[in-house]
Scaffold this motif. Structure first.
Motif, PDB file in Angstrom:
ATOM      1  N   ALA A  74       0.177 -12.033  19.572  1.00  0.00           N
ATOM      2  CA  ALA A  74      -0.119 -10.895  20.425  1.00  0.00           C
ATOM      3  C   ALA A  74      -1.358 -11.403  21.283  1.00  0.00           C
ATOM      4  CB  ALA A  74      -0.707  -9.753  19.757  1.00  0.00           C
ATOM      5  N   GLU A  75      -2.201 -11.949  20.835  1.00  0.00           N
ATOM      6  CA  GLU A  75      -3.548 -12.627  21.602  1.00  0.00           C
ATOM      7  C   GLU A  75      -3.098 -13.479  22.599  1.00  0.00           C
ATOM      8  OE1 GLU A  75      -6.982 -12.241  17.795  1.00  0.00           O
ATOM      9  OE2 GLU A  75      -6.006 -14.039  18.554  1.00  0.00           O
ATOM     10  N   LYS A  76      -2.090 -14.575  22.226  1.00  0.00           N
ATOM     11  CA  LYS A  76      -1.676 -15.495  23.137  1.00  0.00           C
ATOM     12  C   LYS A  76      -0.861 -14.935  24.122  1.00  0.00           C
ATOM     13  CE  LYS A  76       0.838 -19.881  23.069  1.00  0.00           C
ATOM     14  NZ  LYS A  76       1.628 -20.981  22.040  1.00  0.00           N
ATOM     15  N   ALA A  77      -0.025 -14.018  23.787  1.00  0.00           N
ATOM     16  CA  ALA A  77       0.807 -13.409  24.764  1.00  0.00           C
ATOM     17  C   ALA A  77       0.043 -12.681  25.991  1.00  0.00           C
ATOM     18  CB  ALA A  77       1.879 -12.504  24.172  1.00  0.00           C
ATOM     19  N   LYS A  78      -1.142 -11.926  25.543  1.00  0.00           N
ATOM     20  CA  LYS A  78      -1.973 -11.044  26.340  1.00  0.00           C
ATOM     21  C   LYS A  78      -3.069 -12.012  26.853  1.00  0.00           C
ATOM     22  CE  LYS A  78      -0.719  -6.935  24.045  1.00  0.00           C
ATOM     23  NZ  LYS A  78      -1.156  -5.632  23.139  1.00  0.00           N
ATOM     24  N   ASN A  79      -3.269 -13.133  26.558  1.00  0.00           N
ATOM     25  CA  ASN A  79      -4.412 -14.122  26.954  1.00  0.00           C
ATOM     26  C   ASN A  79      -5.885 -13.560  26.554  1.00  0.00           C
ATOM     27  OD1 ASN A  79      -3.177 -16.208  28.320  1.00  0.00           O
ATOM     28  ND2 ASN A  79      -2.782 -14.833  30.170  1.00  0.00           N
ATOM     29  N   LYS A  80      -5.763 -13.039  25.182  1.00  0.00           N
ATOM     30  CA  LYS A  80      -6.928 -12.520  24.866  1.00  0.00           C
ATOM     31  C   LYS A  80      -7.598 -13.731  23.767  1.00  0.00           C
ATOM     32  CE  LYS A  80      -5.889  -7.681  24.252  1.00  0.00           C
ATOM     33  NZ  LYS A  80      -5.610  -6.478  23.270  1.00  0.00           N
TER      34      LYS A  80
END
Length: 204
Positions: A148-154
């Protein structure tokens, strides 16, 4: 002229070339000791009287003066018993082997992390087959969070946490430290000589 044993015919003393080789060997050992960090040096059976000479060689950076101090250190080292110097060499060899195994394990940690992120539960099942005491739920949650972090650039917090969890899981087994309490990085670093900067670089 050197004498010989009447029964064996062997020389009774050490040749000049043998003395020179032994002296160069001790000098090389001294250079290794000077190149170590204080933490690495503290793990070796180095006699207390040699430590100030090692510290002084570390302090001196001018080329000629540094070489002179290394020679001075080697002179003091040659006064030690051979058993003392052999113990230092053996400890250095053991530390080198530990470092090699640790680096290899760090690569395995990175590989497992990428497999978990790519293949999800399939990779997690394979990991649990090899390390059945791993926390399935914790790893599954971290993998999902990292994706999820990668998908949202977090910021990759979960991504980094996966590395630490896998490191704690794989490293004790690789180093034969299954009995060590590896519940935290501090516990693990107390048991083996780890390079924290190297670990951080490895996970970036």
């Amino acid at each position: 002229m050197r004498g010989r044993d009447e029964e064996t015919g062997e020389f009774l003393d050490i040749s000049r070339s043998q003395n020179r080789r032994a002296a160069l060997d001790v000098l090389a050992l001294g250079e290794k000791l000077v190149s170590l960090t204080p933490a690495q040096l503290a793990r070796l059976p180095v006699p207390e009287d040699l430590l100030p000479h090692i510290a002084e060689a570390k302090r001196i950076t001018a080329h000629i003066a540094h070489k002179r101090q290394l020679a001075f250190l080697a002179k003091h080292m040659r006064r030690e018993d051979d058993a003392v110097l052999d113990a230092i060499r053996n400890a250095l060899d053991a530390n080198s082997e530990t470092s090699r195994r640790e680096v290899a394990t760090m690569h395995r940690v990175e590989d497992w992390r990428e497999r978990l992120l790519k293949d999800g539960d399939k990779a997690l099942g394979a990991l649990l087959d090899e390390y059945p005491h791993a926390d399935r739920q914790e790893l599954r949650t971290l993998v999902r969070n990292a994706q999820a972090e990668k998908a949202k650039n977090k910021p990759p917090r979960a991504y980094r946490e996966i590395f630490q969890v896998l490191r704690t899981l794989l490293l004790p087994a690789a180093l034969g430290l299954e009995g060590v309490n590896a519940s935290s990085d501090d516990d693990l670093d107390d048991a083996v000589d780890t390079d924290t900067d190297g670990d951080e670089n490895a996970e970036d």
